[in-house]
Enzyme design. Structure first.
Site, PDB file in Angstrom:
ATOM      1  N   GLN A 168      58.716   2.273 127.788  1.00  0.00           N
ATOM      2  CA  GLN A 168      60.076   1.750 127.726  1.00  0.00           C
ATOM      3  C   GLN A 168      60.801   2.025 126.406  1.00  0.00           C
ATOM      4  O   GLN A 168      61.950   2.458 126.422  1.00  0.00           O
ATOM      5  CB  GLN A 168      60.064   0.242 127.998  1.00  0.00           C
ATOM      6  CG  GLN A 168      61.444  -0.374 128.098  1.00  0.00           C
ATOM      7  CD  GLN A 168      61.435  -1.664 128.866  1.00  0.00           C
ATOM      8  OE1 GLN A 168      61.501  -1.660 130.087  1.00  0.00           O
ATOM      9  NE2 GLN A 168      61.335  -2.767 128.164  1.00  0.00           N
ATOM     10  N   GLU A 210      69.928  -0.596 125.428  1.00  0.00           N
ATOM     11  CA  GLU A 210      69.891  -1.282 124.139  1.00  0.00           C
ATOM     12  C   GLU A 210      70.406  -0.406 122.992  1.00  0.00           C
ATOM     13  O   GLU A 210      70.190  -0.711 121.828  1.00  0.00           O
ATOM     14  CB  GLU A 210      68.470  -1.768 123.842  1.00  0.00           C
ATOM     15  CG  GLU A 210      68.022  -2.856 124.815  1.00  0.00           C
ATOM     16  CD  GLU A 210      66.679  -3.464 124.452  1.00  0.00           C
ATOM     17  OE1 GLU A 210      65.983  -2.907 123.578  1.00  0.00           O
ATOM     18  OE2 GLU A 210      66.318  -4.489 125.052  1.00  0.00           O
ATOM     19  N   ASP A 247      57.104  -0.411 122.897  1.00  0.00           N
ATOM     20  CA  ASP A 247      57.158  -1.369 124.007  1.00  0.00           C
ATOM     21  C   ASP A 247      56.802  -0.610 125.276  1.00  0.00           C
ATOM     22  O   ASP A 247      57.618   0.149 125.806  1.00  0.00           O
ATOM     23  CB  ASP A 247      58.553  -1.988 124.113  1.00  0.00           C
ATOM     24  CG  ASP A 247      58.681  -2.951 125.293  1.00  0.00           C
ATOM     25  OD1 ASP A 247      57.671  -3.201 125.979  1.00  0.00           O
ATOM     26  OD2 ASP A 247      59.805  -3.439 125.526  1.00  0.00           O
ATOM     27  N   GLU A 291      53.824  -3.621 122.293  1.00  0.00           N
ATOM     28  CA  GLU A 291      54.272  -4.736 123.130  1.00  0.00           C
ATOM     29  C   GLU A 291      53.956  -4.455 124.597  1.00  0.00           C
ATOM     30  O   GLU A 291      54.153  -3.338 125.079  1.00  0.00           O
ATOM     31  CB  GLU A 291      55.781  -4.920 122.938  1.00  0.00           C
ATOM     32  CG  GLU A 291      56.421  -6.003 123.775  1.00  0.00           C
ATOM     33  CD  GLU A 291      57.929  -6.016 123.608  1.00  0.00           C
ATOM     34  OE1 GLU A 291      58.623  -6.364 124.590  1.00  0.00           O
ATOM     35  OE2 GLU A 291      58.424  -5.659 122.516  1.00  0.00           O
ATOM     36  N   ASP A 318      55.167 -10.081 125.804  1.00  0.00           N
ATOM     37  CA  ASP A 318      56.530 -10.406 126.244  1.00  0.00           C
ATOM     38  C   ASP A 318      56.445 -10.919 127.674  1.00  0.00           C
ATOM     39  O   ASP A 318      56.446 -12.121 127.920  1.00  0.00           O
ATOM     40  CB  ASP A 318      57.422  -9.182 126.126  1.00  0.00           C
ATOM     41  CG  ASP A 318      58.821  -9.408 126.678  1.00  0.00           C
ATOM     42  OD1 ASP A 318      59.212 -10.578 126.862  1.00  0.00           O
ATOM     43  OD2 ASP A 318      59.551  -8.429 126.937  1.00  0.00           O
ATOM     44  N   LYS A 343      62.132 -14.998 123.411  1.00  0.00           N
ATOM     45  CA  LYS A 343      63.449 -14.801 124.018  1.00  0.00           C
ATOM     46  C   LYS A 343      63.921 -16.148 124.562  1.00  0.00           C
ATOM     47  O   LYS A 343      63.276 -16.721 125.451  1.00  0.00           O
ATOM     48  CB  LYS A 343      63.380 -13.777 125.151  1.00  0.00           C
ATOM     49  CG  LYS A 343      62.997 -12.369 124.699  1.00  0.00           C
ATOM     50  CD  LYS A 343      62.800 -11.457 125.898  1.00  0.00           C
ATOM     51  CE  LYS A 343      62.554 -10.008 125.469  1.00  0.00           C
ATOM     52  NZ  LYS A 343      62.230  -9.125 126.628  1.00  0.00           N
ATOM     53  N   SER A 373      68.171  -6.684 127.173  1.00  0.00           N
ATOM     54  CA  SER A 373      68.883  -5.428 127.411  1.00  0.00           C
ATOM     55  C   SER A 373      70.307  -5.656 127.911  1.00  0.00           C
ATOM     56  O   SER A 373      71.164  -4.795 127.781  1.00  0.00           O
ATOM     57  CB  SER A 373      68.112  -4.561 128.402  1.00  0.00           C
ATOM     58  OG  SER A 373      67.861  -5.286 129.592  1.00  0.00           O
ATOM     59  N   LYS A 394      63.912  -8.245 116.858  1.00  0.00           N
ATOM     60  CA  LYS A 394      64.071  -7.032 117.669  1.00  0.00           C
ATOM     61  C   LYS A 394      65.396  -7.155 118.415  1.00  0.00           C
ATOM     62  O   LYS A 394      65.502  -7.899 119.373  1.00  0.00           O
ATOM     63  CB  LYS A 394      62.890  -6.915 118.648  1.00  0.00           C
ATOM     64  CG  LYS A 394      62.923  -5.693 119.547  1.00  0.00           C
ATOM     65  CD  LYS A 394      61.800  -5.801 120.584  1.00  0.00           C
ATOM     66  CE  LYS A 394      61.858  -4.649 121.581  1.00  0.00           C
ATOM     67  NZ  LYS A 394      60.956  -4.900 122.733  1.00  0.00           N
TER      68      LYS A 394
END
Length: 432
Positions: A168, A210, A247, A291, A318, A343, A373, A394
């Site tokens: 990703q 992003e 990630d 990640e 995550d 998050k 995102s 991040k």
């Protein structure tokens, strides 16, 4: 009425950085103090995340509208909170969860609930004449705010870039920076150099969700070689001035039989193969953070990955943890990973997020405050990272207003306060 009592509450539908609906909430207190919050939305999402309530009407924004969630804020949630003292953030957040009554906030919608939680915090800070980061620091019991180490998106694939690459994101960490301002300057040089290197190779430089580049690399090694070239082209030293974070977002690669399909490479790997691939990346390149290297329910694989690489690099959960206390505790018990991505919209309330972050750090896990995102111009997570002294942040790349506004907020805070900078030490020595 108490000056900091919640007097009015209004939610509305706005658009996020991908042009999709999201919620914005305004809170006004009895003394006239105002707080506003806009709620982000993810693409690569864990199944245990707090629930985004969407309208499901195909005639409106392809079913992604949030008018129902906004209406819930303006009616049921307002009636439950009217007159409540916003200085008692925990009581307010607990009431929000109780009124919803479901573990993942599915009935009223975590998107609306989070908007209320953050807007109330901002209104309380305004009433107290405090900067937002200072209010958050009080709530977190943190007497010494710190500036975070940025992790900056450079190359994107996966669900952030139409599957142009299997993995990703590839991110730059400014290892030699001595301040946020210095870190952003270093990252900017790498981002600009990456675009030039891609152009020289004749590969796409399309913008991903992003703000990173979407070069469509055939495999992870190609992307990592591009990262090295970009760092060097920026006049910087790979492994010294700039190190690399990855990630993988492995949950989006995992198949029904628990294998991992790398479609661009034409490969299907099991957990051991994935671990071997990541171990080779760490050996061959200055990779210091990985990640979601494995799927969100691959607990045995995560334990094996942590045994193999946990002393050398940061292994961040995550989708694995989804800023959820129960999943974090399970991961700690299973020795899965050594870092957590935080998050707020995965959790659904501010105090729930603070509790999860505090528990992770008490167990020696590193923490990274993260954007989504689908972002907005709300710079809240910059204040959250500073107020909690999380150590890392991040945000995305140095492109688009929804990400740049958060970098700009960090610059403002640093200039106004002179708070110490976490720097590469925030990785707890992993790869540093």
């Amino acid at each position: 009425m108490n000056p900091t009592a919640l007097a009015s509450l209004e939610a509305r539908q706005i658009l996020d950085s991908r042009g999709r609906p999201t919620i914005e909430v305004d809170v006004v207190l009895a003394d006239g103090s105002h707080g506003r919050a806009a709620v982000p939305s993810g693409a690569s999402t864990g199944t245990a995340e707090a629930h985004e309530l969407r309208d499901g009407d195909p005639a409106r924004y392809a079913g992604l509208g949030v008018l129902k969630a906004a209406a819930n804020v303006n009616t049921e949630i307002f009636h439950a909170l009217k007159g409540m003292d916003t200085l008692d953030q925990r009581r307010l957040d607990d009431t929000l969860r109780e009124v919803d009554g479901t573990p993942q906030l599915k009935r009223l919608g975590a998107n609306g609930i989070l908007g209320v939680s953050i807007a109330a915090c901002r209104a309380a800070a305004t009433s107290l004449k405090q900067p937002l980061y200072a209010r958050i620091a009080e709530l977190a019991g943190n007497p010494a705010p710190q500036m975070p180490l940025p992790m900056v998106n450079i190359l994107s694939g996966g669900l952030h870039a139409g599957r142009g690459m299997d993995v990703q994101d590839f991110l730059a960490i400014p290892a030699s920076a001595s301040s946020v301002e210095d870190a952003i300057h270093i990252a900017s040089k790498v981002r600009n150099a990456a675009a030039q290197v891609c152009a020289q190779e004749g590969i796409p430089t399309l913008l991903a969700d992003e703000g990173g580049l979407s070069p469509g690399c055939q495999d992870g090694d190609h992307a990592l070689r591009l990262m090295i070239r970009a760092i060097e082209a920026a006049g910087l030293r790979p492994g010294l001035d700039v190190v690399i974070a990855i990630d993988v977002a492995a949950a989006s690669l995992q198949q029904a039989d628990s294998t991992y399909r790398l479609a661009r490479e034409g490969k299907t790997l099991d957990a051991d193969d994935m671990i071997a691939m990541m171990e080779r990346w760490v050996h061959d390149y200055p990779v210091v953070s990985i990640e979601d290297g494995l799927g969100e329910e691959d607990w045995d694989g995560w334990a094996a990955l942590t045994t193999r690489l946990g002393q050398r690099v940061q292994l961040v959960g995550d989708d694995l943890f989804t800023t959820n206390m129960q999943r974090l505790r399970k991961g700690i018990d299973r020795h899965a990973g050594n870092g957590i991505l935080v998050k707020v919209n995965q959790n659904g309330t501010l105090t729930g997020t603070l509790d999860t972050l505090a528990h992770a750090r008490s167990k020696g896990y590193t923490a990274i405050i993260s954007a989504r995102s689908g972002e907005t111009e709300d710079p809240f997570i910059a204040d959250l990272a500073v107020g909690t002294s999380a150590g890392q942040i991040k945000i995305g790349s140095l492109r688009t207003s929804s990400t740049v506004c958060k970098y700009n907020q960090l610059l403002r805070i640093e200039a106004a306060t002179g708070f110490p900078y976490s720097g590469i030490g925030a990785l707890n020595g992993k790869g540093a």
